[in-house]
Design a protein around this motif. Sequence first.
Motif, PDB file in Angstrom:
ATOM      1  N   ILE A 114       0.829  -1.320   0.028  1.00 43.46           N
ATOM      2  CA  ILE A 114      -0.029   0.066   0.084  1.00 43.46           C
ATOM      3  C   ILE A 114       0.918   1.278  -0.109  1.00 43.46           C
ATOM      4  N   MET A 115       2.069   1.371   0.797  1.00 42.64           N
ATOM      5  CA  MET A 115       2.570   2.394   0.826  1.00 42.64           C
ATOM      6  C   MET A 115       3.496   2.603  -0.460  1.00 42.64           C
ATOM      7  N   GLU A 116       4.078   1.555  -0.953  1.00 42.66           N
ATOM      8  CA  GLU A 116       4.692   1.803  -2.413  1.00 42.66           C
ATOM      9  C   GLU A 116       3.714   2.371  -3.341  1.00 42.66           C
ATOM     10  N   GLN A 117       2.446   2.089  -3.387  1.00 47.34           N
ATOM     11  CA  GLN A 117       1.483   2.602  -4.416  1.00 47.34           C
ATOM     12  C   GLN A 117       1.178   4.210  -3.925  1.00 47.34           C
ATOM     13  N   ILE A 118       1.110   4.638  -2.655  1.00 50.67           N
ATOM     14  CA  ILE A 118       0.861   5.829  -2.329  1.00 50.67           C
ATOM     15  C   ILE A 118       2.376   6.557  -2.690  1.00 50.67           C
ATOM     16  N   CYS A 119       3.368   6.148  -2.613  1.00 46.04           N
ATOM     17  CA  CYS A 119       4.662   6.783  -2.725  1.00 46.04           C
ATOM     18  C   CYS A 119       4.795   6.954  -4.206  1.00 46.04           C
ATOM     19  N   SER A 120       4.330   5.955  -4.988  1.00 42.34           N
ATOM     20  CA  SER A 120       4.364   6.314  -6.408  1.00 42.34           C
ATOM     21  C   SER A 120       3.587   7.303  -6.941  1.00 42.34           C
ATOM     22  N   ALA A 121       2.460   7.699  -6.077  1.00 42.23           N
ATOM     23  CA  ALA A 121       1.636   8.900  -6.635  1.00 42.23           C
ATOM     24  C   ALA A 121       2.012  10.162  -6.134  1.00 42.23           C
ATOM     25  N   VAL A 122       2.777  10.017  -4.904  1.00 42.23           N
ATOM     26  CA  VAL A 122       3.353  11.336  -4.236  1.00 42.23           C
ATOM     27  C   VAL A 122       4.525  11.717  -5.028  1.00 42.23           C
ATOM     28  N   GLY A 123       5.358  10.669  -5.489  1.00 43.02           N
ATOM     29  CA  GLY A 123       6.563  10.898  -6.080  1.00 43.02           C
ATOM     30  C   GLY A 123       6.167  11.839  -7.510  1.00 43.02           C
ATOM     31  N   GLU A 124       5.167  11.165  -8.075  1.00 41.68           N
ATOM     32  CA  GLU A 124       4.777  11.933  -9.264  1.00 41.68           C
ATOM     33  C   GLU A 124       4.349  13.240  -9.094  1.00 41.68           C
TER      34      GLU A 124
END
Length: 412
Positions: A114-124
């Motif tokens: 879940i955190m990796e998916q969130i980080c993907s969005a925030v990183g974008e």
Amino acid sequence: MNSGYVLNGRYKILSRLGEGGMADVYLAQDLILDRKVAVKLLRLDFRDNPKAKRRFQNEALAVTQLNNPHIVGVYDVDEVDGMQYIVMEWVNGADLKDYIKHHSPIPYATVVDIMEQICSAVGEAHRNGIIHRDLKPQNILINAEGYVKITDFGISRAASEDTMTQTRSIIGSIHYLSPEQIKGLMATKRSDIYSLGIILYELLTGKVPFDGETAVSIAIKHSQEAIPFVRDLDDQIPQPLENVVLKATAKNPDDRYFTVDELADDLKTSLSLNRLTEPRFQPSFDRDDINDQTRVMPFTPLKASQLNESKLAAQRIADDSQTKQETTAQNEKSPKQPTKKRRHHRRRWIALAVALLVLLIAGALLVTANGHTKVPQITGLTQSDAKQSLIDAHLKVGKIRYKNSYAVDKIV
């Protein structure tokens, strides 16, 4: 807005999905593309509010710049009959807050996913120069398959702007705000990283690290207290995973991850057996002495009882301050007193020494005189006899003076 209402001749309202601080969200049917969508409509009481309208428009502008599968897509932005609305992708699921409530404890592997998916969005968003500023589980949607999408960029801003919280209010959810945002300083990408650390904490423990009866009390904890160790609540949590929480939520932004991608890379190996012996992360500050001069921005008016307590506390502080000032003044004066006393004692000892020396000299002279001679009786003698008598007594004859006298008989 009632069910069945057709917005702008295209979006048929089906039901209300939720409501926020300045907008309501509805489930609608796109009559042209024949698909379900989420319609975010600015509330009636905010339609004449320039700041609210700007925030609403800012969200639409921010999201249209982003292209990531974990960010809710925007299909349409328009205004009709004074109503501003955003048509967004509909996620058939719940927000992360409800997910945590109903699925805690969550397996560590699922937490990391879940955190990796969130980080993907925030990183974008960060790569496009956009800081979210209000990351929290309520703004993260997750479907039945565990697919995550971030929404609500309403208070995001471009990283090049410097107009963050220079006002006398704080924008964002207090449970997830970074210490620098709470102090009214400018939010940075690392402020979003702090919020991600709090979300990870909640995923692992089922609760937020700091809670309280008022927003002010929670804000003070974020600014002054170290984040509790998640392993104290669950000792089965791998140390590397706890370290991600500690590093992401460090009080000093310089101690946090430099980028969201760096945080995501650390998460990927946090469950690796090769890192099981990793020591606990230690930030640059001492957990027992966090020197953070907190300037808590106002949230809500204090109640009468709280106001009285504040007045009493202020009076105690004032009394303590006055006592300290008086003590300091006395301490500043006190060194001068011993100096005066030392000078007085020195003078007295010098005087005593001089007097003693005079007495010794006088005594020596008396001893010398009494020990060697005795003044002879020369009354009635002639001048020559008197002079000889004095010489015999080892005395010197001084200058002889003459004086008439009627009491002394003439010597023949």
